[in-house]
Design a protein around this motif. Sequence first.
Motif, PDB file in Angstrom:
ATOM      1  N   CYS A 316       0.841  -1.201   0.000  1.00  0.00           N
ATOM      2  CA  CYS A 316       0.000   0.000   0.000  1.00  0.00           C
ATOM      3  C   CYS A 316       0.874   1.248   0.000  1.00  0.00           C
ATOM      4  N   THR A 317       0.736   2.072  -1.019  1.00  0.00           N
ATOM      5  CA  THR A 317       1.575   3.270  -1.133  1.00  0.00           C
ATOM      6  C   THR A 317       1.178   4.368  -0.156  1.00  0.00           C
ATOM      7  N   GLU A 318       0.104   4.164   0.613  1.00  0.00           N
ATOM      8  CA  GLU A 318      -0.280   5.117   1.650  1.00  0.00           C
ATOM      9  C   GLU A 318       0.239   4.711   3.031  1.00  0.00           C
ATOM     10  N   ALA A 321       5.595   3.162   6.036  1.00  0.00           N
ATOM     11  CA  ALA A 321       6.835   2.458   5.714  1.00  0.00           C
ATOM     12  C   ALA A 321       7.052   2.372   4.202  1.00  0.00           C
ATOM     13  N   VAL A 322       5.957   2.181   3.459  1.00  0.00           N
ATOM     14  CA  VAL A 322       6.070   2.124   2.000  1.00  0.00           C
ATOM     15  C   VAL A 322       6.430   3.502   1.454  1.00  0.00           C
ATOM     16  N   LYS A 323       5.825   4.532   2.019  1.00  0.00           N
ATOM     17  CA  LYS A 323       6.184   5.889   1.612  1.00  0.00           C
ATOM     18  C   LYS A 323       7.668   6.148   1.843  1.00  0.00           C
ATOM     19  N   GLN A 324       8.162   5.726   3.003  1.00  0.00           N
ATOM     20  CA  GLN A 324       9.578   5.930   3.299  1.00  0.00           C
ATOM     21  C   GLN A 324      10.458   5.167   2.310  1.00  0.00           C
ATOM     22  N   PHE A 325      10.058   3.940   2.016  1.00  0.00           N
ATOM     23  CA  PHE A 325      10.817   3.143   1.047  1.00  0.00           C
ATOM     24  C   PHE A 325      10.865   3.835  -0.311  1.00  0.00           C
ATOM     25  N   LEU A 326       9.723   4.304  -0.780  1.00  0.00           N
ATOM     26  CA  LEU A 326       9.663   4.951  -2.090  1.00  0.00           C
ATOM     27  C   LEU A 326      10.471   6.243  -2.103  1.00  0.00           C
ATOM     28  N   SER A 327      10.351   7.028  -1.054  1.00  0.00           N
ATOM     29  CA  SER A 327      11.108   8.280  -0.968  1.00  0.00           C
ATOM     30  C   SER A 327      12.608   8.001  -0.939  1.00  0.00           C
ATOM     31  N   ASP A 328      13.020   7.054  -0.118  1.00  0.00           N
ATOM     32  CA  ASP A 328      14.439   6.706  -0.040  1.00  0.00           C
ATOM     33  C   ASP A 328      14.969   6.268  -1.411  1.00  0.00           C
ATOM     34  N   THR A 329      14.206   5.434  -2.072  1.00  0.00           N
ATOM     35  CA  THR A 329      14.659   4.864  -3.343  1.00  0.00           C
ATOM     36  C   THR A 329      14.796   5.941  -4.416  1.00  0.00           C
ATOM     37  N   MET A 330      13.842   6.862  -4.442  1.00  0.00           N
ATOM     38  CA  MET A 330      13.918   7.924  -5.436  1.00  0.00           C
ATOM     39  C   MET A 330      15.115   8.828  -5.160  1.00  0.00           C
ATOM     40  N   LYS A 331      15.360   9.144  -3.911  1.00  0.00           N
ATOM     41  CA  LYS A 331      16.546   9.939  -3.575  1.00  0.00           C
ATOM     42  C   LYS A 331      17.819   9.218  -4.005  1.00  0.00           C
ATOM     43  N   GLU A 332      17.875   7.907  -3.769  1.00  0.00           N
ATOM     44  CA  GLU A 332      19.063   7.134  -4.143  1.00  0.00           C
ATOM     45  C   GLU A 332      19.304   7.165  -5.644  1.00  0.00           C
ATOM     46  N   MET A 333      18.224   7.110  -6.412  1.00  0.00           N
ATOM     47  CA  MET A 333      18.379   7.161  -7.865  1.00  0.00           C
ATOM     48  C   MET A 333      19.028   8.462  -8.299  1.00  0.00           C
ATOM     49  N   PHE A 334      18.533   9.571  -7.765  1.00  0.00           N
ATOM     50  CA  PHE A 334      19.049  10.873  -8.175  1.00  0.00           C
ATOM     51  C   PHE A 334      20.414  11.166  -7.548  1.00  0.00           C
ATOM     52  N   CYS A 372      -6.850   2.980   1.259  1.00  0.00           N
ATOM     53  CA  CYS A 372      -6.893   3.748   0.012  1.00  0.00           C
ATOM     54  C   CYS A 372      -8.318   4.011  -0.460  1.00  0.00           C
ATOM     55  N   GLU A 373      -9.224   3.070  -0.195  1.00  0.00           N
ATOM     56  CA  GLU A 373     -10.617   3.265  -0.596  1.00  0.00           C
ATOM     57  C   GLU A 373     -11.184   4.522   0.049  1.00  0.00           C
ATOM     58  N   ASP A 378      -8.049   9.219  -7.318  1.00  0.00           N
ATOM     59  CA  ASP A 378      -7.309  10.417  -7.730  1.00  0.00           C
ATOM     60  C   ASP A 378      -6.316  10.841  -6.650  1.00  0.00           C
ATOM     61  N   THR A 379      -6.764  10.839  -5.415  1.00  0.00           N
ATOM     62  CA  THR A 379      -5.898  11.278  -4.308  1.00  0.00           C
ATOM     63  C   THR A 379      -4.731  10.317  -4.098  1.00  0.00           C
ATOM     64  N   VAL A 380      -5.014   9.018  -4.091  1.00  0.00           N
ATOM     65  CA  VAL A 380      -3.957   8.037  -3.831  1.00  0.00           C
ATOM     66  C   VAL A 380      -2.886   8.081  -4.908  1.00  0.00           C
TER      67      VAL A 380
END
Length: 798
Positions: A316-318, A321-334, A372-373, A378-380
Amino acid sequence: MIIAPKPQVTLVSKLRFVLVPKLRLGTHLLAKLCFANFAIALLTISTPSYAETLAELGARLGRETSEAYAKSPYTAISSNYFNRFSRDPDTKLGAQEMPLDGAWTIVIDANDTAFAETMAGHLIEFLNGRMGVNVKLGNSGERQIVLSDRGAPDMKPESFTLNVVKDKVTVLGADAESIRDGVVKLVSLIGMRQAPALTIGSQTYTPRLRVRLGATPYGGSAKDLMFMGYNAVFAGGGELYALSSSDAIPELASRRQAGAREGTAKAVADAKKNKLKAYAFVSLRQKFPENDPIFQRDPSIRGTRTWKADGEFVLCTEHPAVKQFLSDTMKEMFQAAPELDGVVMIIGGEGFYHCFMRPFGVEKGHTNCARCEALGADTVVANLCNLLADAARSVNPKAEVIAWPYSAEHVWSSDKAQSGFIAKLKPGTGIFTEMEKDEYVEKPDGVRKHLWDYSIDLIGPGDRAKQQIDACRKAGISIYMKSEPELGFEAPRLSHIPCMDRWVDRAEALASCGADGAWVFPAFRPNYGTPPAEVNQLVWWNPAPSKDDALDALAARIAGNTAGLHLRNAWRFVSEAIPFSPEIPPYYTGPYYLGPAHPMCVDPDAKLPEVFYGQYLFMAEMSDSEGLPARPTFFTEARGNVPVFLRMYREMEAKLKSAVDEIEAAKIDVPERCKLMFDSDASAIRWFYHTARAHANFYESCQLRDALRTLAKSESKTPEQIETVKKQFARWREVLLDEKANAEAALPVMEGDVRLDWYYGGDHTFPHGADMIREKLRIIQGEIDLVLPALEKQAAAN
């Protein structure tokens, strides 16, 4: 009103595909599912040559394809952009034209000396290798070509001035990118003139699009991409679970791939050597079983169940912990690639999964993830994009996270244009969308053609794209438009669709629609570097030539000045043929893909030889509710009582026959120096014609077959029916004989152009095209000699 249904391809028996015009799937996904099903079934065949793993299969086909294409004469076109140019020895210069010769020197006056020297090297390669002059790089000389980035600071980025006076040519811009594009324009002007000469005068050129993303031609390099007019490229990327080293969810460590980010970093660095913008394509496809250790530790991380009752779950992207994972990963890419300009991800029906993508057991726009429901789709999805953009911009303040809502309206969005979703996006995000997808084209006799995927029938932008452009302007974010460089899927297995009038119209539409950029790359094929792939370069800078001026000059460059007139006419006929296509057929199947290799199936119960594998779709064999009756077979008196789709196929065939006639007329006048480019275009035109002819013949033959098989079984016939049977059998014979002649004429075309061979197409592991055509010819001869007379005899006996 007739709406051609979008097909779903399913595997129903060993290597047997049928169409079910019901479900709408994202077509990238559909193609992948078809391939996966095909490959799995393929491995069940006992033939030893196919007893290999998918990895081995892919490696072998990749190797064989590279080896075969390396032997093709057309590899010269895609592997070196300059090979398409040649000097016309008979050129007579005008009074205002200045020749370039061996007395000229290229002089660098630039802040970025190294890159200017790189572009000078490209210019020298072109002038010396293709125009036969011997210019040099130096610091002085009486006749100079000056490359300078010392223009006025207020010049528009990447704009440049070409100033041509006696004994001096200056390319003047305000940045290194302007030198790049100025040299690209010099090569274009000289190449189209077919002589090392420039018109005296001064002209400032400004780019009409900020981002022009393209695909490196097959076997080519960044140089070839640049000279086709592009300033951006895809560089690296991949599955985020493989790219990440975040410890936000410890169990994901097992999904990491060592060195994954380094590959992106290298690709970005290579792009920046040529001053190209770089975008990484990322995904989040991997899913998780219900008992995954992540969920055992923290069940609240579990997102939606996907696809089916026992389907796997997404994270679940909301969830924090998943948000932190996604944020960390995007920072690592850049952080690994600080000059990366952005990432792009499909957030519609495939690619980057979230809780509203393919949830099982709920209606569109809903999910079985309670968290998420409560928020809504749109928001998610907007939260996901904004989160990634914030992370990217924490490293690179100019970075963009580009969302591609491919098929979102069929999966989670209640709004065809996703306007509500776009309104929730914040700075740092952007949208990537198609010019024409999911639009309808109105045609005669009530036919509405559904463009369920890429097409060149509608130039665009369609209503959906226009609404998305408006929504992005209101939100203050970027929007980029998708187009194919060489084909749209009305087409069969072609290297390109030479409907050049339509491609110039598409290039103009891309430049003028209000988008921030055009991303022109092939979804399923290599970029062969053909004329449609380069024509954008002619019109993407202001001032731009008129369509006719551009295409007249391009045709003359490809075929020579005399034969070019015929080639130009051929392009017109091909362009005029496209609107007669009544539908986008399913991918990889049926007579519109296999063309003159497709069996005619005079006896629908006959077993096909192994070379056909039996998996191809024969439209006329489907049931009444799914087959040809789903296509318009009604008759209209105003159209001579000919079924509507058949009439359209025949008119398409006639237009393409006119194009082939122009090619035949041109052959005698094509100079030797132009034969490679001319033959490349002629091959595509011929194959397109043979395919349309086969499609029309197959369509008519199957209708005659089904009608006559029914009449043959009738024990009593009226005199009118007997006369009808005679006429229809005579016509059926004509159709089959015509298709035999068509396949015979198509065989040398297939044998002469490896680009046409399905075996090397990368779509599926099909047999070689020439083998299929030969077998088709053997079958059709037997059908003409044996099957047809037997059926005719049966009809007469009854």
